[in-house]
Write a protein that holds these residues in place. Sequence first.
Motif, PDB file in Angstrom:
ATOM      1  N   ARG A 112      43.650  38.270  17.652  1.00 16.23           N
ATOM      2  CA  ARG A 112      44.261  37.952  18.932  1.00 16.23           C
ATOM      3  C   ARG A 112      45.683  37.427  18.771  1.00 16.23           C
ATOM      4  O   ARG A 112      46.083  36.971  17.705  1.00 16.23           O
ATOM      5  CB  ARG A 112      43.416  36.934  19.685  1.00 16.23           C
ATOM      6  CG  ARG A 112      43.180  35.626  18.963  1.00 16.23           C
ATOM      7  CD  ARG A 112      42.260  34.719  19.775  1.00 16.23           C
ATOM      8  NE  ARG A 112      41.932  33.488  19.071  1.00 16.23           N
ATOM      9  CZ  ARG A 112      40.889  33.340  18.268  1.00 16.23           C
ATOM     10  NH1 ARG A 112      40.095  34.369  18.036  1.00 16.23           N
ATOM     11  NH2 ARG A 112      40.647  32.183  17.689  1.00 16.23           N
TER      12      ARG A 112
ATOM     13  N   ASP B 233      44.082  43.281  22.594  1.00 11.03           N
ATOM     14  CA  ASP B 233      45.100  43.439  23.632  1.00 11.03           C
ATOM     15  C   ASP B 233      44.569  44.213  24.825  1.00 11.03           C
ATOM     16  O   ASP B 233      44.776  43.836  25.979  1.00 11.03           O
ATOM     17  CB  ASP B 233      46.313  44.205  23.084  1.00 11.03           C
ATOM     18  CG  ASP B 233      47.055  43.446  22.014  1.00 11.03           C
ATOM     19  OD1 ASP B 233      47.347  42.264  22.226  1.00 11.03           O
ATOM     20  OD2 ASP B 233      47.339  44.039  20.960  1.00 11.03           O
TER      21      ASP B 233
ATOM     22  N   THR C  66      40.087  42.988  26.213  1.00  9.86           N
ATOM     23  CA  THR C  66      39.526  41.656  26.390  1.00  9.86           C
ATOM     24  C   THR C  66      39.103  41.401  27.836  1.00  9.86           C
ATOM     25  O   THR C  66      39.849  41.665  28.779  1.00  9.86           O
ATOM     26  CB  THR C  66      40.558  40.589  25.975  1.00  9.86           C
ATOM     27  OG1 THR C  66      40.874  40.777  24.601  1.00  9.86           O
ATOM     28  CG2 THR C  66      40.007  39.181  26.187  1.00  9.86           C
TER      29      THR C  66
ATOM     30  N   ARG D 239      42.511  30.421  29.953  1.00  8.61           N
ATOM     31  CA  ARG D 239      42.746  31.458  30.949  1.00  8.61           C
ATOM     32  C   ARG D 239      41.599  32.473  30.922  1.00  8.61           C
ATOM     33  O   ARG D 239      40.811  32.512  29.977  1.00  8.61           O
ATOM     34  CB  ARG D 239      44.068  32.177  30.678  1.00  8.61           C
ATOM     35  CG  ARG D 239      44.064  32.943  29.377  1.00  8.61           C
ATOM     36  CD  ARG D 239      45.413  33.545  29.069  1.00  8.61           C
ATOM     37  NE  ARG D 239      46.372  32.525  28.732  1.00  8.61           N
ATOM     38  CZ  ARG D 239      46.482  31.962  27.524  1.00  8.61           C
ATOM     39  NH1 ARG D 239      45.658  32.326  26.559  1.00  8.61           N
ATOM     40  NH2 ARG D 239      47.372  31.046  27.277  1.00  8.61           N
ATOM     41  N   TYR D 240      41.536  33.317  31.957  1.00 13.36           N
ATOM     42  CA  TYR D 240      40.557  34.402  32.023  1.00 13.36           C
ATOM     43  C   TYR D 240      41.324  35.712  31.936  1.00 13.36           C
ATOM     44  O   TYR D 240      42.220  35.975  32.734  1.00 13.36           O
ATOM     45  CB  TYR D 240      39.763  34.352  33.332  1.00 13.36           C
ATOM     46  CG  TYR D 240      38.522  35.209  33.327  1.00 13.36           C
ATOM     47  CD1 TYR D 240      37.274  34.657  33.074  1.00 13.36           C
ATOM     48  CD2 TYR D 240      38.598  36.580  33.574  1.00 13.36           C
ATOM     49  CE1 TYR D 240      36.128  35.442  33.066  1.00 13.36           C
ATOM     50  CE2 TYR D 240      37.459  37.372  33.573  1.00 13.36           C
ATOM     51  CZ  TYR D 240      36.229  36.796  33.319  1.00 13.36           C
ATOM     52  OH  TYR D 240      35.105  37.571  33.304  1.00 13.36           O
ATOM     53  N   GLU D 241      40.979  36.551  30.926  1.00 15.60           N
ATOM     54  CA  GLU D 241      41.720  37.789  30.707  1.00 15.60           C
ATOM     55  C   GLU D 241      40.910  39.003  31.143  1.00 15.60           C
ATOM     56  O   GLU D 241      39.691  39.042  30.986  1.00 15.60           O
ATOM     57  CB  GLU D 241      42.100  37.930  29.233  1.00 15.60           C
ATOM     58  CG  GLU D 241      43.131  36.918  28.782  1.00 15.60           C
ATOM     59  CD  GLU D 241      43.680  37.233  27.397  1.00 15.60           C
ATOM     60  OE1 GLU D 241      43.372  38.317  26.864  1.00 15.60           O
ATOM     61  OE2 GLU D 241      44.404  36.389  26.861  1.00 15.60           O
TER      62      GLU D 241
ATOM     63  N   SER E  62      43.579  45.872  29.792  1.00 14.23           N
ATOM     64  CA  SER E  62      44.833  46.567  30.088  1.00 14.23           C
ATOM     65  C   SER E  62      44.928  47.759  29.133  1.00 14.23           C
ATOM     66  O   SER E  62      44.926  47.582  27.921  1.00 14.23           O
ATOM     67  CB  SER E  62      46.026  45.629  29.904  1.00 14.23           C
ATOM     68  OG  SER E  62      47.229  46.291  30.173  1.00 14.23           O
TER      69      SER E  62
ATOM     70  N   ARG F  53      50.950  38.065  28.524  1.00 11.95           N
ATOM     71  CA  ARG F  53      49.995  37.882  29.608  1.00 11.95           C
ATOM     72  C   ARG F  53      50.753  37.642  30.917  1.00 11.95           C
ATOM     73  O   ARG F  53      51.670  36.817  30.959  1.00 11.95           O
ATOM     74  CB  ARG F  53      49.073  36.704  29.320  1.00 11.95           C
ATOM     75  CG  ARG F  53      48.210  36.878  28.070  1.00 11.95           C
ATOM     76  CD  ARG F  53      47.371  35.635  27.831  1.00 11.95           C
ATOM     77  NE  ARG F  53      46.462  35.802  26.695  1.00 11.95           N
ATOM     78  CZ  ARG F  53      46.697  35.341  25.483  1.00 11.95           C
ATOM     79  NH1 ARG F  53      47.835  34.705  25.238  1.00 11.95           N
ATOM     80  NH2 ARG F  53      45.818  35.522  24.524  1.00 11.95           N
TER      81      ARG F  53
ATOM     82  N   LYS G  12      50.153  36.693  35.004  1.00 13.79           N
ATOM     83  CA  LYS G  12      49.163  36.127  35.916  1.00 13.79           C
ATOM     84  C   LYS G  12      48.907  37.056  37.097  1.00 13.79           C
ATOM     85  O   LYS G  12      49.840  37.591  37.697  1.00 13.79           O
ATOM     86  CB  LYS G  12      49.645  34.767  36.417  1.00 13.79           C
ATOM     87  CG  LYS G  12      48.628  33.999  37.259  1.00 13.79           C
ATOM     88  CD  LYS G  12      49.169  32.626  37.624  1.00 13.79           C
ATOM     89  CE  LYS G  12      48.177  31.853  38.470  1.00 13.79           C
ATOM     90  NZ  LYS G  12      48.710  30.520  38.857  1.00 13.79           N
TER      91      LYS G  12
ATOM     92  N   TYR H 172      44.537  36.640  34.016  1.00 12.51           N
ATOM     93  CA  TYR H 172      45.732  37.215  33.395  1.00 12.51           C
ATOM     94  C   TYR H 172      45.407  38.611  32.858  1.00 12.51           C
ATOM     95  O   TYR H 172      44.264  38.938  32.538  1.00 12.51           O
ATOM     96  CB  TYR H 172      46.203  36.355  32.214  1.00 12.51           C
ATOM     97  CG  TYR H 172      46.817  35.035  32.608  1.00 12.51           C
ATOM     98  CD1 TYR H 172      48.199  34.850  32.578  1.00 12.51           C
ATOM     99  CD2 TYR H 172      46.024  33.959  33.009  1.00 12.51           C
ATOM    100  CE1 TYR H 172      48.774  33.638  32.922  1.00 12.51           C
ATOM    101  CE2 TYR H 172      46.592  32.744  33.358  1.00 12.51           C
ATOM    102  CZ  TYR H 172      47.962  32.593  33.309  1.00 12.51           C
ATOM    103  OH  TYR H 172      48.527  31.388  33.662  1.00 12.51           O
ATOM    104  N   LYS H 173      46.451  39.459  32.746  1.00 14.88           N
ATOM    105  CA  LYS H 173      46.356  40.740  32.056  1.00 14.88           C
ATOM    106  C   LYS H 173      47.594  40.900  31.174  1.00 14.88           C
ATOM    107  O   LYS H 173      48.577  40.160  31.324  1.00 14.88           O
ATOM    108  CB  LYS H 173      46.244  41.903  33.048  1.00 14.88           C
ATOM    109  CG  LYS H 173      47.468  42.124  33.898  1.00 14.88           C
ATOM    110  CD  LYS H 173      47.291  43.294  34.850  1.00 14.88           C
ATOM    111  CE  LYS H 173      47.071  44.587  34.093  1.00 14.88           C
ATOM    112  NZ  LYS H 173      47.018  45.773  35.003  1.00 14.88           N
ATOM    113  N   LYS H 174      47.572  41.863  30.262  1.00 17.34           N
ATOM    114  CA  LYS H 174      48.658  42.010  29.300  1.00 17.34           C
ATOM    115  C   LYS H 174      49.507  43.237  29.618  1.00 17.34           C
ATOM    116  O   LYS H 174      48.984  44.290  30.010  1.00 17.34           O
ATOM    117  CB  LYS H 174      48.088  42.120  27.884  1.00 17.34           C
ATOM    118  CG  LYS H 174      47.407  40.854  27.411  1.00 17.34           C
ATOM    119  CD  LYS H 174      46.714  41.054  26.075  1.00 17.34           C
ATOM    120  CE  LYS H 174      46.014  39.778  25.629  1.00 17.34           C
ATOM    121  NZ  LYS H 174      45.209  39.974  24.416  1.00 17.34           N
TER     122      LYS H 174
END
Length: 677
Positions: free
Chosen positions: A118, A461, A464, A471-473, A476, A515, A517, A529-531
């Motif tokens: 990660r 990446d 997840t 945070r909550y991911e 992507s 990341r 929001k 969040y996403k990447k």
Amino acid sequence: MRYLQVLMAGFMMGPALTFAQQAEVAIADTTKVLPEVTITASRHKSDIATSPYSVEVLSRQKIEEFLYRSTPEALMAVPGVFVQKTNHGGGSAFVRGLTGNQTLTLIDGIRLNNSTFRYGPNQYLNTVDPFTISRIEVLKGSGSVQYGSDAMGGVVHIITQDPDYTSVSKFSGLAGGRYWSRDMEKTGRGQLVYSSPRLVALGGLSVKDYGSLFGGDTTGKQSPSGYGELDADMKLKWKLKEGMELIAAQQFVKQNNVPVFHKVKLENFALNEMQIQQRALSYLKFSIAGKNPFLQSISITPSFQQTAEVRRSQKNGNPSIRREEDGVSTVGALLDITSKFSQDWTSSSGLEYYYDDISSSKSDLNTSSGASVQSRGLYPDHSTYSNLSVFNIHQLRLKRFNLEAGLRYNWFEATIKDETLGTVKLSPAALVVNLGGNYKIASHNLHASFSSGYRAPNIDDMGTLGIVDFRYEIPSYSLKPERNYNMELGCRLKFNQWNASMTVFNNQLTDLIARTKVENEVISGYNVYKKENIEKAVIRGADLRLQWLPSKHWDLTAFTAYTFGKNLSKSEPLRRIPPLYGNTAIKYKLKKFYAAADLSIAARQSRLAQGDIDDNRIPAGGTPAWEVLNVFAGYQYNKLQIRLSAQNLFNEDYRTHGSGINGVGRSGLLSCTYNFN
């Protein structure tokens, strides 16, 4: 200011190369400088003094004499490397301001990094038993051409013990133990070696029991933070015939019930731990020396590595216990070819292949009703990740110049089996180059280099889903490789009793995965969040190391490192950049006795990104400055080696920047080892 005064005092006392290089020194008299140290960081044997890149070496002797508890903690002795500890069972090396999946770790040339590594600090380096290490080479600012994806900050290459063949058959080995006051450590190590003219076999076992860590001053006992560990290692070397060798090796480590201290302390968890943290590596290496200059040597190394991580968590007042389990099985194969076209022109080339198979699951057990609910794990179960690359690196000597240039092309294929989107396939690729040169003037050396690097998006990446840190991911699937362009200038100077080196660097990073929001989305009380590839950054800095050898008995050393990082996309500091830090050490040695002291120091880090400000592991306003003094002594009585250490003499209450637990307070450590042959 106090930090700078102490550091300058250290330089005046007797500055130095890294701790590791001290262990390579043999001084016949006070007029001779350090001999060359042979390194393999650029995939070929070379002298560290004439390398066109910035390389540090940490030796086994230094690890033993300074009684480092773990592999990541030992790396704090290396200029340009800073270590963050999320928990007592972790430890993540920052190489020039980058860590996690942006810094590559190798074990005997085999990637420790896999496709679930990660972003940010992780615990994997702590799964390497320091008792098994022969030396650690740190290649700073380069490594993508030499070793592939993830080496944007550099490479930490761990080389394990490699006993020599002997003219007659014999057995040797050791048995030893360590005890740290307040029951903070109880460790036992046994090792047996059989050596002969054509066969060498080594086997070792380490059993460790770490109690909760006691901090300095007002911190006291940080509970829960202790854990148990079992390590086993084996290496077999067989000289099939002259110029032909087969090596078989096995490493295993299992850590049990490793608490994530800051989660329990700060986030209302009754339980938060790595119930199991496990890694196993097996490999064969067949090497043959040839007479053809185009095939001077060839080695083939198939490997198999498995990692397992089981996490358990339970909130206060909640009857539900969550259990998450992730596993990665990695099949690897390396082909290395060394060519020698002339006395001054050599090359290193080859192929690398890795294939990851990921398993991931999650369950919630209601302790009141006994009901259990299964759901998607952190990663999509049964996802796979392939990594294939080809590289070619040339070394050329032209009188005073030592030149190096190389390139690597890397193909990737990720197959992600998403429950909602179905099977998703991605095939990123990258081409990178490096150029470096060293110019020798008498006993001094000047070097300069340019290296491009990359990090391909991995399963962590892209796939997840769940709670990561605070945070909550969510997944992507449109990411592309991160890239960097590093330039550095440096010098290595040698005088009769003094040695010095300095390096300055500038690292430009683009297409960084960050990341973002998701507005107005909250899951389980955490922001979502996403990447995305949305950021650019720059990291620049310098490190200085000095050494003074006034006689064959004394060794005085010091180093300091400074790193500046800026997120150009957000016009704010880059996350988790280490503060100005350094170390000053003095060592006195006779034939059977040594005594040493070292002062580790770090300035306050108040340059914080918004992510640092939101991180509950970093105090409001930044991490305070600290100075920690340790002393060491050792005596060899026949076959018995006794070592003592007094840690943190002034009981400083401190924390390395970004860590989730404070450093150890005033304490004592005893180590006894009986060697037989």
